[in-house]
Design a protein around this motif. Structure first.
Motif, PDB file in Angstrom:
ATOM      1  N   GLY A   1       0.456  -0.848   0.027  1.00  0.00           N
ATOM      2  CA  GLY A   1       0.712  -0.396  -0.212  1.00  0.00           C
ATOM      3  C   GLY A   1       1.012   0.885   0.123  1.00  0.00           C
ATOM      4  N   CYS A   2      -0.436   2.378  -0.500  1.00  0.00           N
ATOM      5  CA  CYS A   2       0.957   3.621  -0.643  1.00  0.00           C
ATOM      6  C   CYS A   2       0.962   4.078   1.290  1.00  0.00           C
ATOM      7  CB  CYS A   2      -0.104   4.573  -1.180  1.00  0.00           C
ATOM      8  SG  CYS A   2       0.592   6.532  -1.234  1.00  0.00           S
ATOM      9  N   HIS A   3       2.433   4.483   1.056  1.00  0.00           N
ATOM     10  CA  HIS A   3       2.863   4.984   2.337  1.00  0.00           C
ATOM     11  C   HIS A   3       1.622   6.621   3.283  1.00  0.00           C
ATOM     12  CE1 HIS A   3       4.926   5.563   5.877  1.00  0.00           C
ATOM     13  NE2 HIS A   3       5.506   6.896   6.090  1.00  0.00           N
ATOM     14  N   TYR A   4       0.847   7.169   1.976  1.00  0.00           N
ATOM     15  CA  TYR A   4       0.320   8.067   2.244  1.00  0.00           C
ATOM     16  C   TYR A   4      -0.961   7.954   2.153  1.00  0.00           C
ATOM     17  CZ  TYR A   4      -0.998  13.156   1.379  1.00  0.00           C
ATOM     18  OH  TYR A   4      -2.241  14.407   2.166  1.00  0.00           O
ATOM     19  N   CYS A   5      -1.694   7.683   0.652  1.00  0.00           N
ATOM     20  CA  CYS A   5      -2.920   7.759   1.201  1.00  0.00           C
ATOM     21  C   CYS A   5      -3.246   6.093   1.524  1.00  0.00           C
ATOM     22  CB  CYS A   5      -2.980   8.067  -0.252  1.00  0.00           C
ATOM     23  SG  CYS A   5      -3.404   6.999  -1.293  1.00  0.00           S
TER      24      CYS A   5
ATOM     25  N   ALA B   1       6.424   5.673  -6.962  1.00  0.00           N
ATOM     26  CA  ALA B   1       7.182   6.611  -6.425  1.00  0.00           C
ATOM     27  C   ALA B   1       7.455   5.325  -4.819  1.00  0.00           C
ATOM     28  CB  ALA B   1       7.476   7.627  -5.956  1.00  0.00           C
ATOM     29  N   GLN B   2       8.928   6.686  -4.871  1.00  0.00           N
ATOM     30  CA  GLN B   2       9.810   6.005  -3.680  1.00  0.00           C
ATOM     31  C   GLN B   2      10.681   6.376  -3.020  1.00  0.00           C
ATOM     32  OE1 GLN B   2      12.684   1.701  -3.151  1.00  0.00           O
ATOM     33  NE2 GLN B   2      10.593   1.352  -3.422  1.00  0.00           N
ATOM     34  N   LEU B   3      11.424   6.710  -1.071  1.00  0.00           N
ATOM     35  CA  LEU B   3      11.437   7.234  -0.666  1.00  0.00           C
ATOM     36  C   LEU B   3      12.428   6.459  -0.547  1.00  0.00           C
ATOM     37  CD1 LEU B   3       9.656   9.960   0.422  1.00  0.00           C
ATOM     38  CD2 LEU B   3      11.129  10.434  -1.484  1.00  0.00           C
TER      39      LEU B   3
ATOM     40  N   PHE C   1       9.743   3.975   1.815  1.00  0.00           N
ATOM     41  CA  PHE C   1       8.629   4.691   1.795  1.00  0.00           C
ATOM     42  C   PHE C   1       8.091   4.010   0.562  1.00  0.00           C
ATOM     43  CE2 PHE C   1      10.374   6.895   5.677  1.00  0.00           C
ATOM     44  CZ  PHE C   1       9.506   5.683   6.689  1.00  0.00           C
ATOM     45  N   ASN C   2       7.407   3.979  -0.104  1.00  0.00           N
ATOM     46  CA  ASN C   2       6.238   3.686  -1.507  1.00  0.00           C
ATOM     47  C   ASN C   2       4.740   4.138  -1.464  1.00  0.00           C
ATOM     48  OD1 ASN C   2       8.205   1.513  -2.102  1.00  0.00           O
ATOM     49  ND2 ASN C   2       7.089  -0.109  -0.762  1.00  0.00           N
ATOM     50  N   PHE C   3       4.889   4.662  -2.533  1.00  0.00           N
ATOM     51  CA  PHE C   3       3.638   5.565  -3.371  1.00  0.00           C
ATOM     52  C   PHE C   3       3.083   5.485  -3.976  1.00  0.00           C
ATOM     53  CE2 PHE C   3       6.938   7.743  -0.219  1.00  0.00           C
ATOM     54  CZ  PHE C   3       6.320   8.669   0.420  1.00  0.00           C
TER      55      PHE C   3
ATOM     56  N   MET D   1       4.638  13.855  -3.277  1.00  0.00           N
ATOM     57  CA  MET D   1       5.137  14.879  -2.861  1.00  0.00           C
ATOM     58  C   MET D   1       4.155  15.666  -2.016  1.00  0.00           C
ATOM     59  SD  MET D   1       7.413  15.492  -5.196  1.00  0.00           S
ATOM     60  CE  MET D   1       7.580  17.450  -5.769  1.00  0.00           C
ATOM     61  N   ASN D   2       3.059  15.398  -1.812  1.00  0.00           N
ATOM     62  CA  ASN D   2       2.172  15.688  -0.523  1.00  0.00           C
ATOM     63  C   ASN D   2       2.810  15.525   0.328  1.00  0.00           C
ATOM     64  OD1 ASN D   2       0.100  17.176  -1.816  1.00  0.00           O
ATOM     65  ND2 ASN D   2      -0.658  15.189  -2.552  1.00  0.00           N
ATOM     66  N   TYR D   3       3.241  13.817   1.023  1.00  0.00           N
ATOM     67  CA  TYR D   3       4.343  13.749   2.326  1.00  0.00           C
ATOM     68  C   TYR D   3       4.987  14.894   2.374  1.00  0.00           C
ATOM     69  CZ  TYR D   3       6.392  10.498   5.099  1.00  0.00           C
ATOM     70  OH  TYR D   3       7.322   9.791   6.170  1.00  0.00           O
ATOM     71  N   LEU D   4       6.500  14.579   1.980  1.00  0.00           N
ATOM     72  CA  LEU D   4       7.149  15.431   1.401  1.00  0.00           C
ATOM     73  C   LEU D   4       6.918  16.794   1.704  1.00  0.00           C
ATOM     74  CD1 LEU D   4       9.316  14.495  -1.720  1.00  0.00           C
ATOM     75  CD2 LEU D   4       9.129  14.282   0.477  1.00  0.00           C
ATOM     76  N   LYS D   5       5.361  17.240   1.818  1.00  0.00           N
ATOM     77  CA  LYS D   5       5.266  18.720   2.539  1.00  0.00           C
ATOM     78  C   LYS D   5       5.735  18.833   4.402  1.00  0.00           C
ATOM     79  CE  LYS D   5       0.885  19.386   0.992  1.00  0.00           C
ATOM     80  NZ  LYS D   5      -0.587  19.627   0.335  1.00  0.00           N
ATOM     81  N   ASP D   6       4.509  18.311   4.452  1.00  0.00           N
ATOM     82  CA  ASP D   6       4.564  17.482   6.397  1.00  0.00           C
ATOM     83  C   ASP D   6       6.152  17.215   6.729  1.00  0.00           C
ATOM     84  OD1 ASP D   6       2.494  19.018   5.414  1.00  0.00           O
ATOM     85  OD2 ASP D   6       2.061  17.510   5.799  1.00  0.00           O
ATOM     86  N   GLU D   7       7.174  16.596   6.260  1.00  0.00           N
ATOM     87  CA  GLU D   7       7.949  15.624   6.728  1.00  0.00           C
ATOM     88  C   GLU D   7       9.650  16.311   5.930  1.00  0.00           C
ATOM     89  OE1 GLU D   7       7.597  13.204   7.931  1.00  0.00           O
ATOM     90  OE2 GLU D   7       5.729  13.482   7.903  1.00  0.00           O
TER      91      GLU D   7
END
Length: 144
Positions: free
Chosen positions: A31-35, A46-48, A56-58, A65-71
């Motif tokens: 699953g996506c780490h964000y949603c 994508a992946q970080l 972290f997979n997306f 990109m939305n995850y990176l806003k808050d990290e």
């Protein structure tokens, strides 16, 4: 002597366990780490990877990109995106060229695709329409 061998293996084990490298995405199962949506799209995932090797997979570039806003981005060693022209192939997101085209839907509806090289992005833009962006420009689009 035994103590030295033990220390050597311990150091090698720690180094191996914390390798900073991309990991294959298990499409259809992870699953996506964000949603939390299951990742199935091999063109938009994508992946970080953190400096400690945590992955972290997306399911979509826009989720990353939305995850990176808050990290804290300083803990990220690798920013990776799937190359649209080579589904499933992760490439350096900071060097990729991005296309937003309403004729190419992405999993979360931002129409955002990444290309390993600019020529491929321009070719696709000429065929599908849209606008080209760099990594920095794409990040700005997702800032709060």
């Amino acid at each position: 002597m035994k103590k030295q061998i033990f220390i050597l293996f311990a150091v090698l084990g720690l180094g191996y366990g914390c390798s900073v490298s991309p990991k294959p995405i298990d499409y259809g199962h992870v699953g996506c780490h964000y949603c939390s949506m299951t990742i199935v799209d091999k063109q938009h995932a994508a992946q970080l990877v953190t400096t400690k090797g945590k992955v972290f997979n997306f399911d979509a570039i826009e989720c990353m990109m939305n995850y990176l806003k808050d990290e804290d981005n300083s803990t990220i060693a690798l920013f990776l995106v799937n190359d649209f022209d080579q589904p499933g192939q992760l490439v350096d997101a900071t060097k990729a060229t991005y296309l937003i085209s309403e004729n190419i839907p992405s999993p979360m509806g931002e129409y955002l695709s990444a290309f390993a090289n600019e020529e491929a992005a321009v070719k696709t833009m000429n065929k599908e329409g849209g606008n080209i962006f760099t990594w920095a420009e794409t990040k700005k689009r997702f800032k709060p």
